[in-house]
Design a protein around this motif. Structure first.
Motif, PDB file in Angstrom:
ATOM      1  N   HIS A 162       0.804  -1.224   0.000  1.00  0.00           N
ATOM      2  CA  HIS A 162       0.000   0.000   0.000  1.00  0.00           C
ATOM      3  C   HIS A 162       0.839   1.278   0.000  1.00  0.00           C
ATOM      4  CE1 HIS A 162      -2.076  -3.314   2.140  1.00  0.00           C
ATOM      5  NE2 HIS A 162      -3.074  -2.960   1.366  1.00  0.00           N
ATOM      6  N   LYS A 163       2.022   1.226   0.577  1.00  0.00           N
ATOM      7  CA  LYS A 163       2.846   2.427   0.746  1.00  0.00           C
ATOM      8  C   LYS A 163       3.238   3.080  -0.580  1.00  0.00           C
ATOM      9  CE  LYS A 163       7.027   3.971   3.165  1.00  0.00           C
ATOM     10  NZ  LYS A 163       8.081   3.548   4.119  1.00  0.00           N
ATOM     11  N   PRO A 164       3.733   2.334  -1.576  1.00  0.00           N
ATOM     12  CA  PRO A 164       4.096   2.993  -2.841  1.00  0.00           C
ATOM     13  C   PRO A 164       2.899   3.598  -3.566  1.00  0.00           C
ATOM     14  CG  PRO A 164       4.215   0.601  -3.068  1.00  0.00           C
ATOM     15  CD  PRO A 164       4.033   0.889  -1.607  1.00  0.00           C
ATOM     16  N   ILE A 165       1.722   3.005  -3.394  1.00  0.00           N
ATOM     17  CA  ILE A 165       0.528   3.555  -4.036  1.00  0.00           C
ATOM     18  C   ILE A 165       0.115   4.858  -3.357  1.00  0.00           C
ATOM     19  CG2 ILE A 165      -1.930   3.126  -4.476  1.00  0.00           C
ATOM     20  CD1 ILE A 165      -1.224   0.208  -4.906  1.00  0.00           C
ATOM     21  N   LEU A 166       0.258   4.926  -2.035  1.00  0.00           N
ATOM     22  CA  LEU A 166       0.013   6.183  -1.326  1.00  0.00           C
ATOM     23  C   LEU A 166       0.903   7.285  -1.878  1.00  0.00           C
ATOM     24  CD1 LEU A 166      -0.253   5.100   2.441  1.00  0.00           C
ATOM     25  CD2 LEU A 166      -2.098   5.962   0.995  1.00  0.00           C
ATOM     26  N   LEU A 167       2.188   6.999  -2.022  1.00  0.00           N
ATOM     27  CA  LEU A 167       3.142   8.020  -2.477  1.00  0.00           C
ATOM     28  C   LEU A 167       2.824   8.478  -3.895  1.00  0.00           C
ATOM     29  CD1 LEU A 167       6.924   8.068  -1.798  1.00  0.00           C
ATOM     30  CD2 LEU A 167       6.083   8.514  -4.097  1.00  0.00           C
ATOM     31  N   LEU A 168       2.572   7.548  -4.788  1.00  0.00           N
ATOM     32  CA  LEU A 168       2.338   7.897  -6.192  1.00  0.00           C
ATOM     33  C   LEU A 168       1.056   8.693  -6.385  1.00  0.00           C
ATOM     34  CD1 LEU A 168       3.427   4.548  -7.896  1.00  0.00           C
ATOM     35  CD2 LEU A 168       4.669   6.720  -7.907  1.00  0.00           C
ATOM     36  N   THR A 169      -0.003   8.304  -5.701  1.00  0.00           N
ATOM     37  CA  THR A 169      -1.283   9.008  -5.882  1.00  0.00           C
ATOM     38  C   THR A 169      -1.252  10.403  -5.274  1.00  0.00           C
ATOM     39  OG1 THR A 169      -2.137   7.905  -3.898  1.00  0.00           O
ATOM     40  CG2 THR A 169      -2.651   6.894  -6.020  1.00  0.00           C
ATOM     41  N   LEU A 170      -0.540  10.572  -4.151  1.00  0.00           N
ATOM     42  CA  LEU A 170      -0.530  11.872  -3.483  1.00  0.00           C
ATOM     43  C   LEU A 170       0.252  12.923  -4.271  1.00  0.00           C
ATOM     44  CD1 LEU A 170      -0.019  10.827   0.241  1.00  0.00           C
ATOM     45  CD2 LEU A 170      -2.069  11.799  -0.788  1.00  0.00           C
ATOM     46  N   CYS A 171       1.206  12.490  -5.102  1.00  0.00           N
ATOM     47  CA  CYS A 171       2.020  13.454  -5.850  1.00  0.00           C
ATOM     48  C   CYS A 171       1.168  14.371  -6.734  1.00  0.00           C
ATOM     49  CB  CYS A 171       3.041  12.713  -6.706  1.00  0.00           C
ATOM     50  SG  CYS A 171       4.397  11.981  -5.768  1.00  0.00           S
ATOM     51  N   LEU A 172       0.078  13.848  -7.291  1.00  0.00           N
ATOM     52  CA  LEU A 172      -0.746  14.629  -8.221  1.00  0.00           C
ATOM     53  C   LEU A 172      -2.092  15.055  -7.640  1.00  0.00           C
ATOM     54  CD1 LEU A 172      -0.096  12.658 -11.541  1.00  0.00           C
ATOM     55  CD2 LEU A 172       0.918  14.816 -10.824  1.00  0.00           C
ATOM     56  N   LYS A 173      -2.365  14.714  -6.390  1.00  0.00           N
ATOM     57  CA  LYS A 173      -3.667  15.074  -5.800  1.00  0.00           C
ATOM     58  C   LYS A 173      -3.936  16.580  -5.770  1.00  0.00           C
ATOM     59  CE  LYS A 173      -6.611  13.373  -4.006  1.00  0.00           C
ATOM     60  NZ  LYS A 173      -7.970  13.166  -4.560  1.00  0.00           N
ATOM     61  N   PRO A 174      -2.934  17.460  -5.567  1.00  0.00           N
ATOM     62  CA  PRO A 174      -3.232  18.906  -5.565  1.00  0.00           C
ATOM     63  C   PRO A 174      -3.785  19.428  -6.877  1.00  0.00           C
ATOM     64  CG  PRO A 174      -1.129  18.487  -4.482  1.00  0.00           C
ATOM     65  CD  PRO A 174      -1.549  17.199  -5.135  1.00  0.00           C
ATOM     66  N   MET A 175      -3.623  18.687  -7.975  1.00  0.00           N
ATOM     67  CA  MET A 175      -4.139  19.140  -9.265  1.00  0.00           C
ATOM     68  C   MET A 175      -5.643  19.356  -9.221  1.00  0.00           C
ATOM     69  SD  MET A 175      -1.551  19.435 -11.267  1.00  0.00           S
ATOM     70  CE  MET A 175      -2.347  19.496 -12.870  1.00  0.00           C
ATOM     71  N   PHE A 176      -6.332  18.623  -8.371  1.00  0.00           N
ATOM     72  CA  PHE A 176      -7.789  18.745  -8.235  1.00  0.00           C
ATOM     73  C   PHE A 176      -8.180  20.174  -7.886  1.00  0.00           C
ATOM     74  CE2 PHE A 176     -11.429  18.516  -5.232  1.00  0.00           C
ATOM     75  CZ  PHE A 176     -12.410  18.088  -6.116  1.00  0.00           C
ATOM     76  N   LEU A 177      -7.526  20.736  -6.863  1.00  0.00           N
ATOM     77  CA  LEU A 177      -7.847  22.103  -6.431  1.00  0.00           C
ATOM     78  C   LEU A 177      -7.317  23.134  -7.414  1.00  0.00           C
ATOM     79  CD1 LEU A 177      -7.152  21.765  -2.612  1.00  0.00           C
ATOM     80  CD2 LEU A 177      -9.361  21.896  -3.748  1.00  0.00           C
ATOM     81  N   LEU A 178      -6.198  22.828  -8.062  1.00  0.00           N
ATOM     82  CA  LEU A 178      -5.654  23.754  -9.054  1.00  0.00           C
ATOM     83  C   LEU A 178      -6.646  23.956 -10.197  1.00  0.00           C
ATOM     84  CD1 LEU A 178      -3.214  25.423  -9.986  1.00  0.00           C
ATOM     85  CD2 LEU A 178      -2.370  23.366 -11.150  1.00  0.00           C
ATOM     86  N   GLY A 179      -7.322  22.875 -10.590  1.00  0.00           N
ATOM     87  CA  GLY A 179      -8.306  22.985 -11.661  1.00  0.00           C
ATOM     88  C   GLY A 179      -9.439  23.929 -11.319  1.00  0.00           C
ATOM     89  N   PHE A 180      -9.946  23.838 -10.082  1.00  0.00           N
ATOM     90  CA  PHE A 180     -11.011  24.752  -9.666  1.00  0.00           C
ATOM     91  C   PHE A 180     -10.480  26.173  -9.523  1.00  0.00           C
ATOM     92  CE2 PHE A 180     -13.061  20.789  -8.535  1.00  0.00           C
ATOM     93  CZ  PHE A 180     -14.400  21.052  -8.763  1.00  0.00           C
ATOM     94  N   GLY A 181      -9.251  26.303  -8.999  1.00  0.00           N
ATOM     95  CA  GLY A 181      -8.700  27.637  -8.753  1.00  0.00           C
ATOM     96  C   GLY A 181      -8.495  28.453 -10.011  1.00  0.00           C
ATOM     97  N   VAL A 182      -8.080  27.800 -11.106  1.00  0.00           N
ATOM     98  CA  VAL A 182      -7.817  28.550 -12.345  1.00  0.00           C
ATOM     99  C   VAL A 182      -9.080  28.730 -13.182  1.00  0.00           C
ATOM    100  CG1 VAL A 182      -5.435  27.731 -12.422  1.00  0.00           C
ATOM    101  CG2 VAL A 182      -7.215  26.466 -13.661  1.00  0.00           C
ATOM    102  N   SER A 183     -10.170  28.116 -12.766  1.00  0.00           N
ATOM    103  CA  SER A 183     -11.439  28.278 -13.501  1.00  0.00           C
ATOM    104  C   SER A 183     -12.080  29.588 -13.072  1.00  0.00           C
ATOM    105  CB  SER A 183     -12.370  27.095 -13.214  1.00  0.00           C
ATOM    106  OG  SER A 183     -11.797  25.882 -13.648  1.00  0.00           O
ATOM    107  N   THR A 184     -12.071  30.564 -13.951  1.00  0.00           N
ATOM    108  CA  THR A 184     -12.594  31.891 -13.628  1.00  0.00           C
ATOM    109  C   THR A 184     -14.076  32.037 -13.946  1.00  0.00           C
ATOM    110  OG1 THR A 184     -11.846  32.642 -15.804  1.00  0.00           O
ATOM    111  CG2 THR A 184     -10.361  32.992 -13.937  1.00  0.00           C
ATOM    112  N   SER A 185     -14.629  31.075 -14.684  1.00  0.00           N
ATOM    113  CA  SER A 185     -16.058  31.101 -15.010  1.00  0.00           C
ATOM    114  C   SER A 185     -16.507  29.676 -15.289  1.00  0.00           C
ATOM    115  CB  SER A 185     -16.320  31.992 -16.232  1.00  0.00           C
ATOM    116  OG  SER A 185     -15.720  31.430 -17.383  1.00  0.00           O
ATOM    117  N   ALA A 186     -17.811  29.496 -15.366  1.00  0.00           N
ATOM    118  CA  ALA A 186     -18.340  28.161 -15.645  1.00  0.00           C
ATOM    119  C   ALA A 186     -17.880  27.678 -17.022  1.00  0.00           C
ATOM    120  CB  ALA A 186     -19.870  28.178 -15.573  1.00  0.00           C
TER     121      ALA A 186
END
Length: 463
Positions: free
Chosen positions: A303-327
């Motif tokens: 489980h440990k390597p999967i935790l590390l790999l998935t967490l590396c890109l998890k912030p992209m989720f919020l970045l997508g909402f943050g750069v969206s200036t309109s619907a």
């Protein structure tokens, strides 16, 4: 840390397959229940906004939900004390789901109540639902850990997750169609959402009733041990303590930003409910296509390597909402990001749940699972409630920087992203000496994505 005793793979196939079929089908009904009732989902957010909810109420709602995770400890003690978990599990879960019925009809009963009082009353009912759910979930998780052979545990969860994701996509598409029809015909969300909740509660209750047909293995009842000893054992366990620390920081970082993405979508982006539901379908698609793959990888590499790999890109989720200036911008930016985040969530969910079930001792397993979820829930709940209060104090704040509108939600998103990235090096303290190097996991993922090698190689390569 005491080793968990694996369930042998020699259980009679008919008993195991029948039980797992009902567990999978009940999970699909659970998906219907969540799609229709999720209090932090886009439809519920729109419903609560119509009732007068503000940032403080949404923060408190998320905070209370996290703090109620402390009831996992109550559920763990009950799971350790009873010889049969099934009857108590079914009773508390049916109550937890039925509570949603009065929640959506409170505005009709108390028409003269102020928005603040109405939302506080609704949050109180939600707290009861969350508390009962967490009590029952400990019995369910310890039951499933005893039922499913550990040699295929992650693989089965991956298959079940794929089935639930397919159902989730179907629900999202259906809800999007319903919302579009309602908007076209002028039906308000205050009418639509209560009807959906009734449908969801019916599906949720049927989901629990199906467990009548699920086999319950003999349960080890914990006797003659002091309650303080049981409660503190997970923290005293040096190997498991690292996982607890990681879980607490991850829960805080996830809840700070995750609690406000749909509030931001409704309030700032002015995104219609049907569009938000379709975006959830894209997210579910990512989880659906990745579930079986992540399950096989976790069974093989840990489980440990999967935790590390998935967490590396998890912030992209919020970045997508943050750069969206309109619907309109969000419609182009968010689908690929949500698809990726769903893919990552599939691995993260399996890694965390698999570690809890496999790396905890059978004798006190419910308390170990409760500790990893309960402690992080309490920490995340208090922080999220505080963030909600702060956002309510800065309501309406915004600043324009180089033509880009920065709101109070963007500040929260940035803080959450930084905290999420800080979880990546923290995976080093998770104790799993038998796990593979992350490079090996990437090699196996590449082998799966390489269509030519996949077509010419034996499918057992990852088994």
């Amino acid at each position: 840390m005491s080793e968990s005793v694996p369930m042998p793979c020699s259980r009679p196939p008919s008993t195991l397959r029948t039980s797992l079929w009902f567990v999978t089908f009940s999970g699909m009904l659970f998906t219907v229940y969540i799609a229709c009732t999720n209090p932090s989902g886009p439809l519920a957010v729109e419903f609560f906004k119509k009732l007068g909810a503000n940032d403080f109420h949404f923060g408190l709602m998320t905070g209370v939900a996290q703090v109620m995770i402390a009831m996992l400890f109550v559920g763990a003690m009950l799971a350790n004390a009873v010889s049969r978990r099934k009857p108590l599990f079914m009773a508390v879960f049916i109550i937890a789901r039925a509570v949603f019925i009065p929640i959506v009809f409170l505005p009709l009963i108390f028409r003269s109540a102020s928005p603040n009082h109405m939302m506080l009353l609704i949050i109180g009912f939600l707290a009861v639902s969350h508390a009962m759910t967490h009590v029952g979930s400990m019995m369910w998780q310890s039951w499933m850990a005893d039922l499913i052979p550990h040699c295929v545990l992650n693989h089965y969860w991956g298959v079940r997750q794929r089935a639930m994701s397919i159902m989730g996509i179907a629900c999202s598409l259906t809800l999007a169609g319903v919302m579009w029809v309602c908007v076209q015909n002028g039906v308000p969300i205050t009418t639509t959402f209560p009807i959906l909740v009734i449908i969801g509660v019916v599906a949720g209750v049927v989901d629990i009733v199906l467990f009548v047909h699920v086999h319950e293995p003999q349960h080890h009842v914990v006797r003659n041990r002091h309650i303080v000893n049981l409660l503190t054992e997970p923290v005293r366990d040096r190997a498991y303590r690292g996982f607890l620390g990681f879980q607490c920081l991850w829960a805080i970082s996830a809840c700070i930003g995750g609690a406000y993405v749909w509030v931001y979508s409704v309030e700032i982006l002015k995104m219609p409910g049907a569009a938000m539901v379709l975006l959830l379908a894209v997210h579910g698609l990512g989880m659906g296509v990745s579930g079986k793959l992540w399950g096989k990888l976790a069974d093989k590499h840990g489980h440990k390597p999967i935790l590390l790999l998935t967490l590396c890109l998890k912030p992209m989720f919020l970045l997508g909402f943050g750069v969206s200036t309109s619907a309109q911008v969000a419609y182009f930016v968010l689908p690929p990001i949500l698809l990726l985040d769903g893919f990552l969530n599939g691995g993260l969910f399996l890694a965390i749940n698999g570690y809890q079930m496999k790396c905890s001792p059978r004798e006190n397993r419910p308390m170990f699972i409760a500790a990893s979820s309960g402690l992080c829930g309490i920490c995340a709940g208090m922080v999220t409630a505080a963030v909600g209060w702060m956002l309510s104090r800065f309501e309406g704040w915004s600043v324009v920087w180089h033509g880009f509108l920065i709101t109070r939600y963007h500040v929260v998103f940035v803080v959450s992203m930084l905290l999420r990235w800080s979880c990546v090096p923290l995976t080093a303290i998770v104790h799993e000496p038998t796990s593979s190097h992350p490079r090996r996991v990437l090699e196996d993922i590449w082998a799966r994505l390489n269509l030519q090698r996949w077509a010419n190689s034996d499918d057992e390569k990852l088994d």
